[in-house]
Write a protein that holds these residues in place. Structure first.
Motif, PDB file in Angstrom:
ATOM      1  N   VAL A 217       0.838  -1.202   0.000  1.00 42.89           N
ATOM      2  CA  VAL A 217       0.000   0.000   0.000  1.00 42.89           C
ATOM      3  C   VAL A 217       0.871   1.250   0.000  1.00 42.89           C
ATOM      4  CG1 VAL A 217      -1.664   1.333   1.354  1.00 42.89           C
ATOM      5  CG2 VAL A 217      -1.961  -1.143   1.097  1.00 42.89           C
ATOM      6  N   LEU A 218       1.913   1.241   0.839  1.00 42.19           N
ATOM      7  CA  LEU A 218       2.820   2.379   0.913  1.00 42.19           C
ATOM      8  C   LEU A 218       3.485   2.635  -0.443  1.00 42.19           C
ATOM      9  CD1 LEU A 218       4.569   4.490   2.363  1.00 42.19           C
ATOM     10  CD2 LEU A 218       6.039   2.616   3.146  1.00 42.19           C
ATOM     11  N   ALA A 219       3.939   1.572  -1.092  1.00 45.29           N
ATOM     12  CA  ALA A 219       4.585   1.725  -2.400  1.00 45.29           C
ATOM     13  C   ALA A 219       3.617   2.328  -3.415  1.00 45.29           C
ATOM     14  CB  ALA A 219       5.099   0.366  -2.888  1.00 45.29           C
ATOM     15  N   ARG A 220       2.381   1.844  -3.400  1.00 46.30           N
ATOM     16  CA  ARG A 220       1.385   2.340  -4.358  1.00 46.30           C
ATOM     17  C   ARG A 220       1.069   3.813  -4.097  1.00 46.30           C
ATOM     18  NH1 ARG A 220      -1.596  -1.583  -3.756  1.00 46.30           N
ATOM     19  NH2 ARG A 220      -3.047  -0.792  -2.195  1.00 46.30           N
ATOM     20  N   GLU A 221       0.905   4.181  -2.840  1.00 44.02           N
ATOM     21  CA  GLU A 221       0.557   5.561  -2.511  1.00 44.02           C
ATOM     22  C   GLU A 221       1.689   6.536  -2.823  1.00 44.02           C
ATOM     23  OE1 GLU A 221      -0.474   5.328   1.597  1.00 44.02           O
ATOM     24  OE2 GLU A 221      -2.575   4.770   1.217  1.00 44.02           O
ATOM     25  N   GLY A 223       4.045   6.037  -5.146  1.00 41.17           N
ATOM     26  CA  GLY A 223       4.492   5.927  -6.524  1.00 41.17           C
ATOM     27  C   GLY A 223       5.883   5.345  -6.657  1.00 41.17           C
ATOM     28  N   VAL A 224       6.200   4.367  -5.814  1.00 43.55           N
ATOM     29  CA  VAL A 224       7.513   3.735  -5.847  1.00 43.55           C
ATOM     30  C   VAL A 224       7.330   2.227  -5.973  1.00 43.55           C
ATOM     31  CG1 VAL A 224       8.565   5.538  -4.441  1.00 43.55           C
ATOM     32  CG2 VAL A 224       7.623   3.509  -3.325  1.00 43.55           C
ATOM     33  N   THR A 225       8.415   1.515  -6.186  1.00 40.67           N
ATOM     34  CA  THR A 225       8.379   0.061  -6.273  1.00 40.67           C
ATOM     35  C   THR A 225       8.603  -0.553  -4.899  1.00 40.67           C
ATOM     36  OG1 THR A 225      10.739  -0.146  -6.686  1.00 40.67           O
ATOM     37  CG2 THR A 225       9.314   0.178  -8.614  1.00 40.67           C
ATOM     38  N   MET A 226       8.301  -1.852  -4.788  1.00 41.71           N
ATOM     39  CA  MET A 226       8.559  -2.549  -3.533  1.00 41.71           C
ATOM     40  C   MET A 226      10.045  -2.525  -3.210  1.00 41.71           C
ATOM     41  SD  MET A 226       7.473  -4.167  -0.887  1.00 41.71           S
ATOM     42  CE  MET A 226       5.746  -4.447  -1.336  1.00 41.71           C
ATOM     43  N   PHE A 227      10.887  -2.649  -4.249  1.00 40.13           N
ATOM     44  CA  PHE A 227      12.329  -2.614  -3.995  1.00 40.13           C
ATOM     45  C   PHE A 227      12.727  -1.287  -3.357  1.00 40.13           C
ATOM     46  CE2 PHE A 227      16.591  -1.320  -5.011  1.00 40.13           C
ATOM     47  CZ  PHE A 227      17.340  -2.417  -4.633  1.00 40.13           C
ATOM     48  N   MET A 228      12.184  -0.173  -3.847  1.00 45.38           N
ATOM     49  CA  MET A 228      12.550   1.132  -3.309  1.00 45.38           C
ATOM     50  C   MET A 228      12.168   1.237  -1.839  1.00 45.38           C
ATOM     51  SD  MET A 228      11.448   3.613  -6.466  1.00 45.38           S
ATOM     52  CE  MET A 228      12.039   3.324  -8.138  1.00 45.38           C
ATOM     53  N   VAL A 229      11.013   0.688  -1.468  1.00 46.96           N
ATOM     54  CA  VAL A 229      10.595   0.703  -0.067  1.00 46.96           C
ATOM     55  C   VAL A 229      11.593  -0.085   0.778  1.00 46.96           C
ATOM     56  CG1 VAL A 229       8.809  -0.005   1.563  1.00 46.96           C
ATOM     57  CG2 VAL A 229       8.158   0.979  -0.643  1.00 46.96           C
ATOM     58  N   ILE A 230      11.965  -1.272   0.293  1.00 45.47           N
ATOM     59  CA  ILE A 230      12.886  -2.122   1.048  1.00 45.47           C
ATOM     60  C   ILE A 230      14.264  -1.480   1.138  1.00 45.47           C
ATOM     61  CG2 ILE A 230      14.030  -4.373   1.063  1.00 45.47           C
ATOM     62  CD1 ILE A 230      11.482  -5.495  -0.253  1.00 45.47           C
ATOM     63  N   GLN A 231      14.724  -0.867   0.042  1.00 42.94           N
ATOM     64  CA  GLN A 231      16.027  -0.210   0.064  1.00 42.94           C
ATOM     65  C   GLN A 231      16.048   0.948   1.058  1.00 42.94           C
ATOM     66  OE1 GLN A 231      17.247   2.065  -3.394  1.00 42.94           O
ATOM     67  NE2 GLN A 231      18.668   3.118  -2.016  1.00 42.94           N
ATOM     68  N   ALA A 232      14.991   1.759   1.062  1.00 44.09           N
ATOM     69  CA  ALA A 232      14.918   2.879   1.999  1.00 44.09           C
ATOM     70  C   ALA A 232      14.916   2.377   3.442  1.00 44.09           C
ATOM     71  CB  ALA A 232      13.672   3.713   1.711  1.00 44.09           C
ATOM     72  N   ALA A 233      14.180   1.283   3.694  1.00 47.23           N
ATOM     73  CA  ALA A 233      14.144   0.720   5.043  1.00 47.23           C
ATOM     74  C   ALA A 233      15.501   0.162   5.447  1.00 47.23           C
ATOM     75  CB  ALA A 233      13.078  -0.372   5.116  1.00 47.23           C
ATOM     76  N   LEU A 234      16.214  -0.443   4.498  1.00 48.08           N
ATOM     77  CA  LEU A 234      17.541  -0.960   4.810  1.00 48.08           C
ATOM     78  C   LEU A 234      18.501   0.181   5.132  1.00 48.08           C
ATOM     79  CD1 LEU A 234      19.479  -3.349   5.029  1.00 48.08           C
ATOM     80  CD2 LEU A 234      19.892  -3.141   2.561  1.00 48.08           C
ATOM     81  N   ALA A 235      18.407   1.278   4.396  1.00 49.54           N
ATOM     82  CA  ALA A 235      19.248   2.441   4.693  1.00 49.54           C
ATOM     83  C   ALA A 235      18.977   2.952   6.111  1.00 49.54           C
ATOM     84  CB  ALA A 235      19.005   3.547   3.670  1.00 49.54           C
TER      85      ALA A 235
END
Length: 471
Positions: A217-221, A223-235
């Motif tokens: 849901v966060l990725a869709r809202e 406008g990013v991909t699931m990978f981008m969400v995971i990468q940001a969380a890893l950072a």
């Protein structure tokens, strides 16, 4: 750099048909018959035919309790890429008439994760044909890997030509990575050795379905991909673990920019360095926006092979660490390597942890339910044994799950607000390590000093200097 797959094959397996099918696949993809001898110190590609390689499916009888050790032995055996061995090895371990384990090992010079699905699909078609006593009837491949290698060299051009694609893209990366930390500070259990051993601890990493759904849901809202969400969380996690505010992370991209390469086994994957700035403790949605912008720009400059980028940027080199980044993140989204052999039930079995090429290597895959809805993320954290104990690797995995859960629940959360300790760890830090109270005699501080002075009147109480005087 071995890429192993081990398949448990239960049922009526025709070993001769399987051996012939493997030969069909190796024949179909030239890169699997390519060796790399050197002339005047420079390696070059030499494509051999199957007879020159002497390639065949080796078989061996193994008792079931000995299977893990036998699989490990096959997967860890090195390749002689300059000789006549070729970059692919297969061994069939026979446990009983209806139970075998196929161990397939391909050197990374000739394969990538996408290629494993292609290999499995071709092997399935070839095995079905060989069971019927015929060769597989598939369309010829439009190109081979050697064609791609020549095309890539022509596309990139000469590094000495400022107008070449290689020079232009390298210039962008030089600016994008200027001032990046050469080494991330991570909570290691011991100092980094002079040279890495590449031994590793692999621990499981699992994200619950409800958290996965929240991340989707966060990725869709945003406008990013699931990978981008995971990468940001890893950072965020790495920063909270002490790596600072400037976080470079490596990630692979498929590199298959032409549809003619879609059905070709080979090493097409490239590695990009993604840099995230967490200074100022921005909220997670702001981090996502930054990650998205950097990622999209990086894709426009993805053609420079990573090893050429290292040559161009010339970072300080060390046998102890990977250049430009020490943490790798992979989100696998290619089809699993299911052989699908007729009359045989195939299931993947562990084929070793593999070499620890980075300090931390985080790999995840998305799981979907029957309706295609998010059903969790599954993967692993591979940590360098030179630096981390297995328990520390498990702690990193657990803390990553907490970061992902926190950002799924509140996308506006700031990194410093995210609790990365569990209840037990928090109690240990706040109460256990602060439990320093000790019994002392009754009385004021002055009375205690006088009593001690009376007991030991000749002992020195305090030494120091005040201005030029010594007291």
């Amino acid at each position: 750099y071995n890429s192993p797959v081990a398949l448990r094959l239960e049922g009526n397996l025709d070993a001769a048909a399987l051996g012939a099918a493997l030969e069909d696949v190796v024949t179909r993809h030239e890169v699997l018959r390519t060796v790399f001898p050197a002339a005047d110190g420079q390696p070059y590609q030499q494509v051999l035919d199957l007879a020159e390689l002497g390639w065949r499916l080796e078989t061996a009888g193994v008792a079931e309790p000995d299977l893990p050790a036998a699989v490990t032995q096959v997967t860890e055996e090195p390749f002689d890429l300059a000789g006549l061995q070729g970059p692919v090895r297969a061994r069939l371990l026979r446990v009983s008439a209806d139970l075998h384990v196929l161990v397939l090992v391909i050197h990374h010079v000739a394969t990538d994760a996408w290629s494993l699905g292609i290999f499995a699909r071709d092997l399935s078609a070839a095995y079905a044909a060989r069971l019927q006593g015929r060769a597989p009837d598939w369309d010829p491949l439009p190109v081979q890997y050697a064609d791609y290698a020549l095309w890539q060299r022509e596309l990139l051009g000469d590094a000495s030509d400022p107008g070449s694609l290689l020079s232009q893209q390298a210039a962008w990366w030089r600016d994008a990575l200027a001032g990046a930390p050469p080494e991330l500070t991570l909570p290691a259990d011991r100092p980094r050795p002079a040279a890495a051993s590449h031994r590793g601890h692999a621990v499981p990493l699992g994200i619950l379905a409800e958290v996965h759904a929240g991340l989707a849901v966060l990725a869709r809202e945003q406008g990013v991909t699931m990978f981008m969400v995971i990468q940001a969380a890893l950072a965020v996690l790495l920063s909270r673990l002490g790596a600072g505010d400037d976080i470079p992370v490596g990630t692979p991209v498929t590199g298959r920019t032409d549809e003619a390469l879609d059905d070709l086994v080979g090493f097409f994957v490239n590695t990009l360095v993604l840099r995230t700035d967490l200074s100022g403790d921005p909220d997670f949605t702001a981090i996502l926006a930054q990650v998205r912008a950097f990622w999209l720009a990086a894709l426009d400059y993805q053609d420079v092979p990573f090893e050429r980028l290292v040559d161009e940027l010339a970072p300080a080199r060390s046998l102890a660490r990977h250049p430009l980044f020490q943490v790798m993140l992979t989100l696998q989204n290619n089809a699993p390597a299911d052989a699908g052999l007729p009359g045989v039930r195939a299931s993947e079995v562990p084929a070793g942890t593999g070499a620890a090429r980075f300090d931390l290597d985080v790999s995840l895959s998305e799981i979907r339910d029957g309706q295609g809805r998010p059903d969790g993320l599954r993967g692993s954290v591979l940590a360098a044994a030179d630096l981390f104990d297995e328990g520390t690797a498990a702690s990193v995995a657990a803390r990553f799950t907490r970061v992902l859960a926190a950002v799924a629940a509140d996308p506006a959360v700031r990194p410093r607000q995210i609790p990365i300790l569990d209840a037990v760890e928090r109690t240990q830090v706040l109460a256990g390590w602060n439990d320093t109270a000790a019994p002392v005699p009754a009385g004021s501080v002055a009375e205690l000093v006088l009593a001690r002075a009376a007991e030991m009147p000749d002992a020195v109480a305090v030494c120091g200097e005040i201005g030029r005087a010594h007291v």
